[in-house]
Design a protein around this motif. Sequence first.
Motif, short mmCIF file in Angstrom:
data_model
loop_
_atom_site.label_atom_id
_atom_site.label_comp_id
_atom_site.label_asym_id
_atom_site.label_seq_id
_atom_site.Cartn_x
_atom_site.Cartn_y
_atom_site.Cartn_z
N THR A 133 70.72 -5.36 81.59
CA THR A 133 71.15 -4.33 80.66
C THR A 133 70.02 -3.32 80.44
O THR A 133 70.25 -2.12 80.44
N LEU A 134 68.82 -3.84 80.27
CA LEU A 134 67.67 -2.95 80.11
C LEU A 134 67.55 -2.04 81.31
O LEU A 134 67.31 -0.84 81.19
N LYS A 135 67.72 -2.63 82.50
CA LYS A 135 67.61 -1.85 83.73
C LYS A 135 68.71 -0.78 83.74
O LYS A 135 68.45 0.38 84.07
N ALA A 136 69.91 -1.16 83.33
CA ALA A 136 71.03 -0.23 83.34
C ALA A 136 70.80 0.90 82.33
O ALA A 136 71.24 2.02 82.53
N MET A 137 70.10 0.60 81.23
CA MET A 137 69.86 1.63 80.22
C MET A 137 68.85 2.65 80.71
O MET A 137 68.76 3.74 80.16
N GLY A 138 68.09 2.26 81.73
CA GLY A 138 67.12 3.22 82.26
C GLY A 138 65.69 2.76 82.08
O GLY A 138 64.76 3.53 82.28
N TYR A 139 65.49 1.49 81.68
CA TYR A 139 64.13 0.97 81.65
C TYR A 139 63.69 0.73 83.08
O TYR A 139 64.43 0.15 83.88
N GLY A 140 62.48 1.18 83.41
CA GLY A 140 62.00 1.09 84.78
C GLY A 140 61.45 -0.28 85.11
O GLY A 140 61.30 -1.13 84.24
N GLY B 4 71.22 -11.30 82.24
CA GLY B 4 72.16 -10.29 81.75
C GLY B 4 71.45 -9.28 80.86
O GLY B 4 71.66 -8.07 80.97
N GLU B 5 70.57 -9.78 80.01
CA GLU B 5 69.87 -8.91 79.08
C GLU B 5 68.89 -8.00 79.82
O GLU B 5 68.80 -6.80 79.54
N TYR B 6 68.18 -8.58 80.77
CA TYR B 6 67.24 -7.76 81.54
C TYR B 6 67.98 -6.71 82.36
O TYR B 6 67.54 -5.57 82.49
#
Lengths: 381, 419
Positions: free
Chosen positions: B332-339, B328-330
């Motif tokens: 979220t990072l992906k959703a925030m725009g972390y590549g 879930g946390e990862y």
Amino acid sequence: MTSQTTIPATSGAFTGGIQMPKTVKVQALNHFFGEGELRKQALYENNLEVRRGEIVIMTGPSGSGKTTLLTLIGTLRTVQEGSLKVLGNELCGADRDLIVRIRKEMGFIFQAHNLFESLTAYQNVNMAAELVGLDPMIAEGRINSLLTRLGLGHRIHYKPKSLSGGQKQRVAIARGLVHKPKLILADEPTAALDEKSGREVVTLFQELARDEGCTIIMVTHDNRILDVADRIVNMVDGKIKSDVAVQETSVICEFLKEFPLFADLTPNTLAEVADQMMVHEAQSGEAIIRQGDAGDLFYLIRTGSVDVLINDGTGDQKVAELNQGQYFGEAALITDEPRNATIVAREPSVFYALGKDEFRAVLETSATFEEELRQALFRRQ
Amino acid sequence: MKTPLAWKNLVHNKVRTSIGVAGVSFAVILIFMQLGFLGGIIHTATQIYDALEFDLMLRSPAYLHLTEARSFPRSRVLQAASLSEVAEARSFYLGLSEWQAPASVPAVESAKTSEAIEEEGDWRAIITMGTDPKDPVFNRQEINDEARKLSDSTFVLVDVKSKSEYGPADDEKFSETDIGVETTLGPHRVRIVGLFELGTGMASNGACLTNPEGYVRACPWQTIDDVNFGLIKLKDPSEAELVRQKLLSIYGIPSRDEKSTFSLTAAALTNTDVEILTRQQALDREEHRWVHETPLGQIFTLGVWVALFVGVAIVYQVLSTDIANMMGEYATLKAMGYGAKYLTKVVLLQAVLLAVVGYIPSIIVSWGLYRLVEKLSGMPMNMTPGIAALVLALAITMCVLSGLAALRKLYQADPADLF
């Protein structure tokens, strides 16, 4: 003749003159879950336009597809069918790099807060600031002020484990806002909050919309915050059932109330009337109705002005001039007689028109005012 | 400075991290043990060669391995000595004999009656080596010095690395107190006159050294004119290949293709009684023989692979559970725009940290286990820098590959499906 459009008057499409580029433009969007036999359609032919700086509230029963639509706009799901443009980029068939770039311009506030358990509130928010390369000094100021405003000033360096549900939710909100996104998508942002913090959150939203031109789309069941909405989108069974610009509807209702026959109507009925009106446009000098024609529409002037001309056998005589908020065309509908005057636009104008049948139905409704009151009292129980 | 997410994640959930570290450690210890065993085999193969001084080796074409050396005529060694490039050409005898553990009471008293001999201990196979005491073959001064004491065929030196079952006085290892003790080697009585330290191996748990006559007494099936090894020391070691060619022509052996180095049939074809190897060839062949041709070597080679597979399975399980817990946390990072690059970096860094943190206790535990195994089984187990580095590399590789495999789901799925 005027050019009649299929745009409802309450869509607000003609408020504010020149159209700005849309932040979000959804066209014929379908979405499916599952594969093969289990494939189930979740969204059906949805269309939606959201302008820059608008605050849109999406409502509807659970399972109606609000969150699905929100996550599609948020690039958190892959677009399957139809067109979805966000911040000028088509998402259908977009490559990963583009998606990553768009995500950085958005702030997503999730229903599940999804904070990193290993990071403090400050560090969690900072993850979003670092991503867009915000200067650390500026970021620090913004994070501290955001968390303080959200009532977490004394909890800045706490980890999620020692925060309450509402506090975690507020950290997630700060994370969604810290990088000044152009588009904020929020799924039940105030669900876990008390009235005061909920109010603070929507006030923040309003400030961002007003000062930064930030566009906000939120899914919510919280009727305490409906007042901030510029537009309310109602979804049922995967379809957008109504899409209403609150401000525009209120303007129309104010105008309609000036019409004596509608003066007794409740706001509820007035809004329904407004919902049924369609947009008409006319160029300067164009005749909207002509004397002697059969009457079929009731007009409200949204913008512009018109001349009222009556031909008494010696040629057209100008008898009056009508401006914004005034109406014409009602006499022929009430009396079932031909038009008694010609109306010509003095300048490029926009009208909201109500059909004859709808107009008559409203007059009937007016008679059932008492009935409506009974209904309202009954629902209070 | 960027938020060190990988490190924070590891430090935050100590229970989960401990389980991860324990899993990685277990896998690493498993690999360490198998590599240790394999290393023991290799060490067994070469430790005696390593202690011998030679540039070229003469031996029987029927040679199998150290303790199955077979023999060839001593005249071949003497022929080699005639070459001007040769500094020394020595005969060396090596074979398995039988050793009876000495009586626990001093031999001088117990030898008075024949019954006393009957009371001596069990018989054990022992590596018996024979060298000329006037010109010993070892490249270690301390062994050569002791070897000079072997002036009589009844004198033997005992390897202090021999196991306790060979009957040292203190029941632990041979020491000064065993000097003067008499026992039986093969069919005859011998007396321990000194000690040396060489180390034993998989073939036998004990070793003793005597002179050529003593060797023939211990191994009566061999005559003094049949030697097991001819050890040739050159004046210039770089001439090894040249001298080898010369010797081949002296012995009338056709020079054969180097590629058939490992062929045992070559000797049969040329019908000669000796073969000549350079030092490196001898070491390589011995290692190959032990690792690839003996059942023990094959078992432990297989063991290394099995340990690797089991290790990968454990590490994958540990890491994929770890990543699944944080999905879930990862997402979220992906959703925030972390590549994908950032996510990969965080997960892999976490994997490498886990590998390194898991490695440290493992190498300590493994070192202890090596000592324990060595003590119990007599297998020489050495934690060489090579093994330590190899296992560290393997641990990191395992963790990284497992991490990547576990990440696939994160790459493929839409973030909305992972919350």
